[in-house]
Design an enzyme around this catalytic site. Sequence first.
Site, mmCIF file in Angstrom:
data_model
loop_
_atom_site.group_PDB
_atom_site.id
_atom_site.type_symbol
_atom_site.label_atom_id
_atom_site.label_comp_id
_atom_site.label_asym_id
_atom_site.label_seq_id
_atom_site.Cartn_x
_atom_site.Cartn_y
_atom_site.Cartn_z
ATOM 1 N N ASN A 10 0.788 -1.130 -0.093
ATOM 2 C CA ASN A 10 0.013 0.077 0.028
ATOM 3 C C ASN A 10 0.917 1.237 -0.111
ATOM 4 O O ASN A 10 1.582 1.488 1.053
ATOM 5 C CB ASN A 10 -0.875 -0.026 1.073
ATOM 6 C CG ASN A 10 -1.742 1.022 1.236
ATOM 7 O OD1 ASN A 10 -1.857 1.972 0.425
ATOM 8 N ND2 ASN A 10 -2.676 1.056 2.140
ATOM 9 N N ARG A 89 -2.534 -2.177 -3.223
ATOM 10 C CA ARG A 89 -3.927 -1.425 -3.181
ATOM 11 C C ARG A 89 -3.875 -0.096 -4.056
ATOM 12 O O ARG A 89 -2.802 0.527 -3.823
ATOM 13 C CB ARG A 89 -3.732 -1.003 -1.630
ATOM 14 C CG ARG A 89 -5.379 -0.339 -1.455
ATOM 15 C CD ARG A 89 -5.580 0.129 -0.014
ATOM 16 N NE ARG A 89 -6.419 1.123 0.156
ATOM 17 C CZ ARG A 89 -6.503 1.908 0.791
ATOM 18 N NH1 ARG A 89 -5.520 2.464 1.498
ATOM 19 N NH2 ARG A 89 -7.728 2.843 0.971
ATOM 20 N N HIS A 178 -13.665 2.232 0.001
ATOM 21 C CA HIS A 178 -13.497 1.065 0.891
ATOM 22 C C HIS A 178 -14.118 -0.135 0.515
ATOM 23 O O HIS A 178 -14.599 -1.131 1.215
ATOM 24 C CB HIS A 178 -14.437 1.287 2.284
ATOM 25 C CG HIS A 178 -13.763 2.480 2.813
ATOM 26 N ND1 HIS A 178 -14.495 3.236 3.655
ATOM 27 C CD2 HIS A 178 -12.554 2.639 3.387
ATOM 28 C CE1 HIS A 178 -13.960 4.188 4.507
ATOM 29 N NE2 HIS A 178 -12.679 3.756 4.371
ATOM 30 N N ARG A 239 -13.724 14.701 8.321
ATOM 31 C CA ARG A 239 -14.281 14.841 7.200
ATOM 32 C C ARG A 239 -15.711 15.323 7.615
ATOM 33 O O ARG A 239 -16.588 14.402 8.528
ATOM 34 C CB ARG A 239 -14.381 13.903 6.256
ATOM 35 C CG ARG A 239 -12.963 13.910 5.602
ATOM 36 C CD ARG A 239 -13.224 12.829 4.532
ATOM 37 N NE ARG A 239 -11.836 11.985 4.776
ATOM 38 C CZ ARG A 239 -11.495 10.494 4.497
ATOM 39 N NH1 ARG A 239 -12.652 9.862 3.806
ATOM 40 N NH2 ARG A 239 -10.672 10.086 4.654
ATOM 41 N N GLU A 384 -8.724 -6.219 4.615
ATOM 42 C CA GLU A 384 -8.424 -5.722 3.171
ATOM 43 C C GLU A 384 -6.814 -6.322 2.586
ATOM 44 O O GLU A 384 -6.985 -6.771 1.579
ATOM 45 C CB GLU A 384 -8.229 -4.271 3.493
ATOM 46 C CG GLU A 384 -9.661 -3.356 3.631
ATOM 47 C CD GLU A 384 -9.528 -2.197 4.123
ATOM 48 O OE1 GLU A 384 -9.126 -1.847 5.261
ATOM 49 O OE2 GLU A 384 -10.019 -1.113 3.226
#
Length: 400
Positions: A10, A89, A178, A239, A384
């Site tokens: 990643n 990823r 996601h 956020r 993941e």
Amino acid sequence: MEPNNILVINAGSSSLKFKIFNAGESQTPVLSGLAERLNTPEAELQYRKDDIKEQLNKPNADHKSILLALFELLEQFNLKNSIVAIGHRVVHGGEYFKGPALVNSDTIKKIAACSALAPLHNPANLLGIEAAQQAVPDLPQVVVFDTAFHQSMPEQAYMYALPKDYYQQHSIRKYGFHGTSHDYVSKEAARRLNLDLHNSGIITAHLGNGSSVCAVKNGLSVDTSMGFTPLEGLVMGTRSGDIDPGVLQFLNKQLGLSLDEILNVLNRKSGLLGLSGTSNDMRTLVALSEQGNIDAQIAFSVFCYRLAKTIASYMASLERFDALVFTGGIGENCRPARRTVLNQLKLLGLNINEDLNLANGDELGRISQPDSEGPTAIIIETQEEWMIANATHQLTQAGA
Ligand code: ADP
């Protein structure tokens, strides 16, 4: 039999996280680690293997030299030759990628073409891919996209009600993120609960620093809360999630903020942090709420209410509702948030079992009443990187 070890990468602009899995075997990584502050004199590589934990200084290392250093390490552990493929990823696959893909020049061109949609992420992900191609050119590589799982959304879910040229000419639509996590936990829920995935309705709530919900009908994503960017939808750590665009104009005209400043506020200074004025960390906010801090209580309740409202809205996307999955740091650990959300959703037949919620679930992860006729609420730890390792293994085996 030789292990089928897969290196999962990643890559960020100045960092590179990695995990090595024996695909199809254990979900525990064989080795994992992180390189940070790349391209600076303070660059370093940390790794962990069984009980060994080490930190190595690698001044001015870039992505490629870190991968070369990692493969030297693997040689020391007699693991170098066990690596059969690399999985990356990648954040944005636009409308090009509906699943994992083998890396070739066409794949790289398409990932680069999606950079305008994810300017902070895709170029950094490409750095990792190109570094791996240079460092270990003989290994096949696969890319797995955060957006791919949501490519099954129908038009009614992904179209914004904007002039249609914006979609046709500029690709402005809901993409969702996601995806690897929603894909994994929905399949895992079906497996654990003995559901027929092809005749099921599952809502997955990935709640971490970034948060999103996904409606999964018959195994496919049919709606999700993040949009063109990861800013849309739920209240998150920093956020704002959904907001009336009229607020942006007001901030510009009345407070004199530029568009960049407004986006910075919405991305970095809002959400739990903005509402509480103290922290973006749910653990801290739960502790402060218990001490009577009103702002922390408001942040917590806005977070839970927005989440519950979004889950309820997905009744329009499903034909049946079998399970609600909680995952991510908050979903897996925050008992008060799960309790509040489940109690707000009683009308959907969700029925919490307080003891199971406190225990973070029974042996399957269930936190709803075992004898309830309503949907099952279940906690599933997301995996993941493990998903990326398996997808990489499958795709490279198929091509072998
Ligand atoms: P990321 O999106 O960065 O991967 P995580 O999935 O690790 O984030 O989730 C981080 C969030 O999970 C933080 O808000 C953190 O406070 C929260 N969290 C972790 N453990 C707990 C806990 N025991 N109780 C409440 N919140 C928790």
